[in-house]
Design an enzyme around this catalytic site. Structure first.
Site, PDB file in Angstrom:
ATOM      1  CE  LYS A   1      13.196  18.285 -12.138  1.00  0.00           C
ATOM      2  NZ  LYS A   1      12.038  18.600 -13.007  1.00  0.00           N
TER       3      LYS A   1
ATOM      4  CD  GLU B   1       9.309  11.381 -15.984  1.00  0.00           C
ATOM      5  OE1 GLU B   1       9.394  12.066 -17.027  1.00  0.00           O
ATOM      6  OE2 GLU B   1       9.478  11.840 -14.838  1.00  0.00           O
TER       7      GLU B   1
ATOM      8  CG  HIS C   1      -1.750  -1.225   1.368  1.00  0.00           C
ATOM      9  ND1 HIS C   1      -2.871  -1.502   0.616  1.00  0.00           N
ATOM     10  CD2 HIS C   1      -1.566  -2.288   2.198  1.00  0.00           C
ATOM     11  CE1 HIS C   1      -3.357  -2.678   0.975  1.00  0.00           C
ATOM     12  NE2 HIS C   1      -2.583  -3.180   1.921  1.00  0.00           N
TER      13      HIS C   1
ATOM     14  CB  SER D   1      14.594  21.083 -16.630  1.00  0.00           C
ATOM     15  OG  SER D   1      13.763  22.209 -16.810  1.00  0.00           O
TER      16      SER D   1
END
Length: 484
Positions: free
Chosen positions: A287, A294, A160, A281
Site C-alpha cells: 500500500k 484523506e 458527473h 499500511s
C-alpha cells in the site's frame, strides 16, 4: 475594608465561586495564546488613560515598561497562568499588580473584558488572515508550477464523474488554483470590512475615559474605531465570516484532495505520490496511501462544523455581550490549528506529485469525449445544433454497439450512421485539435492556459504584497504567545 481578589468581578459577592463554577469559567489553556494581543490592547488603553489624566506621564512610562517586560516573560515561559487566573485578562492584571502595586490596578479603569476580548480577537485574526494566506500561496505556487509543466498534457475532463471533453491538465489544476485564490480574496475583503477597533466600547455603552478613540484604534493597527459600542462587543460576524472563509478554503482543499485520491488509485494510475508525502499500511506491504489528502478531506468537515457551531451560538443571542460568545475562540482556534497543519503538508504533496502523462493522454479520448467535436463539425456544415446533437449521439451509440471508440470509425462507417457525416469529420476526432479549438478566454486551449498562468502570477504577487503589509500596532510586533 474588602480583601483584594484575584478575580476581576468579585467585589459584589459575599463568597467566591464554587469549585464547579471555577472549573467551568476558566479559559482553556489554548485561549491564553491571545496574550500578545491582550498586552497590546493594554498598552493602547494605558496611553488613553494618560490622555484622560488618569495616569501621569511617569506612570504611563512605568506601565508600558512593565507591560513589555510581562510580554517578554510570558513569551519566554518565565510567567505562566495559575489555576486562579480565570482568563488572559486576569493573568495579566495579576502580574501587573504584583510588579507595580496599586498602579497596576489603575489600568482597569474605563475598560471591560467585553471590549478586551473583542479587540484581542480582531487583532489576532487580522494577523492570522495574513499568515494563513501565506500558507495558501505556497499551495498556489505548487499548483502553478505543476500547471506550467502540464499546459500541453492531455486528460479527460469530467462532469458527473463521467468523461466529458479533453482538457489540459494544466487547465484543470488551475481551476483548483483559482478557487484557492478566491479564498485569499475573501480574507482580504474580510480584513477590509473589520478594520475597526473595539477598544473603548467598554462593557457595552462606551467609557468616560476615552477621549481619542481614533488614536487608540490606530495604535492597534485599525483604520478607525467601531461605529457602535454595543455592536463592537456583541457582534461576532467577524468570527463567523472568518470561519466561513476558512471552511470554504477547507472545502476547496477537500475537492482537490478527492481528485488526488482518485488519480493516485491503481484504477486510474494518473498520479504518483512522493514517498515523503504518503504512508503505508501496517498489514499490507504494497500500500501507498494518500494520507495528506484523506486527512484534509476529513478535517474540512470539522471546519464546516465549527462554522455551523458559531452560527448556532449567535442565532438567538440578545444584545449586548453574553458569555456564550467565549465559544467563538474554541471554534476559531481549532480551525486555525488544523489549517496550519494541513497547508504545509498539502503544498508539499502537490509540489511532488508526478503524473503519468502518456496514460492521461491515452485516456483523454476514451468514453467518447470527442462527441461534441462531431456535433460542432456538423454545425459548421450548416446543420442546426439540435439535429447535430442527435447525429452525434447516434454516432456514439453506433460505436458502443461495436465496442469501439470514436477514433475507431472509418469512412465506410459514416453513411451507416447518417448521410450528413462525411470523411472530413474524422479529422476532428483528435483530442489535441479539440483542445486547441477551445480558445475563448478562460478556455482549455494551451495558448489560453498560458495567458491564465501569466495573469494568475500577477494575482499571487498582489496577494503576497497584502500579506507583507501587516497592520501597524504593538500586537503584531509582540513576541509569540507561550507554547500550548
Amino acid at each position: 475594608m474588602s480583601k483584594q481578589s484575584n478575580l476581576l468581578w468579585g467585589g459584589r459577592f459575599a463568597s467566591g465561586p464554587s469549585a464547579e463554577l471555577t472549573a467551568l469559567s476558566r479559559s482553556p489553556a489554548s485561549f491564553f495564546r491571545l496574550s500578545p494581543e491582550d498586552l497590546a490592547g493594554s498598552r493602547a488603553h494605558a496611553r488613553e488613560l494618560e490622555r484622560a489624566g488618569v495616569l501621569t506621564a511617569d506612570e504611563l512610562g512605568r506601565m508600558l515598561e512593565t507591560l513589555d517586560a510581562i510580554g517578554a516573560d510570558v513569551a519566554a515561559g518565565r510567567e505562566t497562568p495559575t489555576p486562579a487566573d480565570e482568563d488572559v485578562h486576569t493573568f495579566h492584571e495579576r502580574l501587573l499588580i504584583e510588579r507595580l502595586g496599586p498602579l497596576g490596578g489603575k489600568l482597569r479603569a474605563g475598560r471591560s473584558r467585553n471590549d478586551q476580548t473583542a479587540n484581542n480577537t480582531r487583532i489576532y485574526l487580522r494577523r492570522k488572515a495574513r499568515s494563513l494566506s501565506a500558507l495558501v500561496l505556497k499551495v498556489q505556487d505548487a499548483l502553478l508550477a505543476q500547471a506550467q509543466d502540464h499546459v500541453d498534457t492531455l486528460m479527460p475532463g469530467f462532469t458527473h464523474l463521467q468523461p466529458a471533453q479533453p482538457v489540459s491538465l494544466g487547465h484543470h489544476l488551475m481551476a483548483h488554483a483559482q478557487s484557492l485564490s478566491r479564498d485569499i480574496s475573501r480574507l482580504i475583503d474580510w480584513d477590509r470590512r473589520f478594520d475597526r477597533g473595539p477598544l473603548g466600547a467598554g462593557a457595552l455603552a462606551g467609557t468616560a475615559f476615552v477621549g481619542d478613540s481614533m488614536a487608540s484604534a490606530r495604535d492597534l493597527g485599525f483604520a478607525r474605531p467601531c461605529e457602535n459600542s454595543i455592536d463592537a462587543v456583541a457582534s461576532r460576524d467577524v468570527v463567523a465570516e472568518f470561519l466561513f472563509a476558512t471552511a470554504m478554503l477547507g472545502v476547496n482543499l477537500s475537492r482537490l484532495s478527492e481528485e488526488i485520491c482518485i488519480w493516485a488509485s491503481r484504477q486510474f494510475a494518473w498520479a504518483r505520490l512522493d514517498d515523503a508525502y504518503s504512508t503505508g499500511s501496517s498489514i499490507m506491504p504494497q500500500k501507498k496511501n494518500p494520507d495528506i489528502a484523506e486527512l484534509t478531506r476529513g478535517m474540512s468537515g470539522t471546519m464546516i462544523g465549527n462554522l455551523a457551531g458559531m452560527l448556532a451560538t449567535l442565532k438567538a443571542m440578545p444584545l449586548a455581550y453574553n458569555r456564550d460568545l467565549v465559544e467563538d475562540k474554541r471554534n476559531l482556534f481549532e480551525t486555525l490549528d488544523l489549517l496550519e497543519l494541513i497547508l504545509p503538508a498539502f503544498a508539499g504533496m502537490v509540489a511532488t506529485l508526478r503524473f503519468d502523462t502518456e496514460r492521461m493522454a491515452m485516456d483523454a479520448p476514451r468514453g467518447f469525449t470527442l462527441a461534441t467535436e462531431v456535433a460542432d463539425w456538423l454545425v459548421r456544415q450548416g446543420i442546426p445544433f439540435s439535429h447535430a446533437h442527435e447525429i452525434s449521439g447516434a454516432t456514439v451509440r453506433y460505436c458502443e454497439e461495436r465496442g469501439i471508440e470514436l477514433d475507431g470509425l472509418t469512412a465506410d462507417d459514416l453513411p451507416k450512421i447518417d448521410d450528413a457525416l462525411k470523411p472530413e469529420v474524422l479529422k476532428v476526432i483528435d483530442p489535441r485539435r479539440a483542445l486547441a479549438a477551445r480558445s475563448g478566454v478562460g478556455g482549455t486551449a494551451p495558448v489560453r492556459v498560458r495567458e491564465q498562468l501569466a495573469e494568475f502570477r500577477k494575482t499571487c504577487d498582489a496577494q503576497r504584497d497584502w500579506v507583507k503589509v501587516v497592520p501597524s500596532g504593538a500586537a503584531l510586533d509582540a513576541a509569540k504567545a507561550p507554547a500550548q
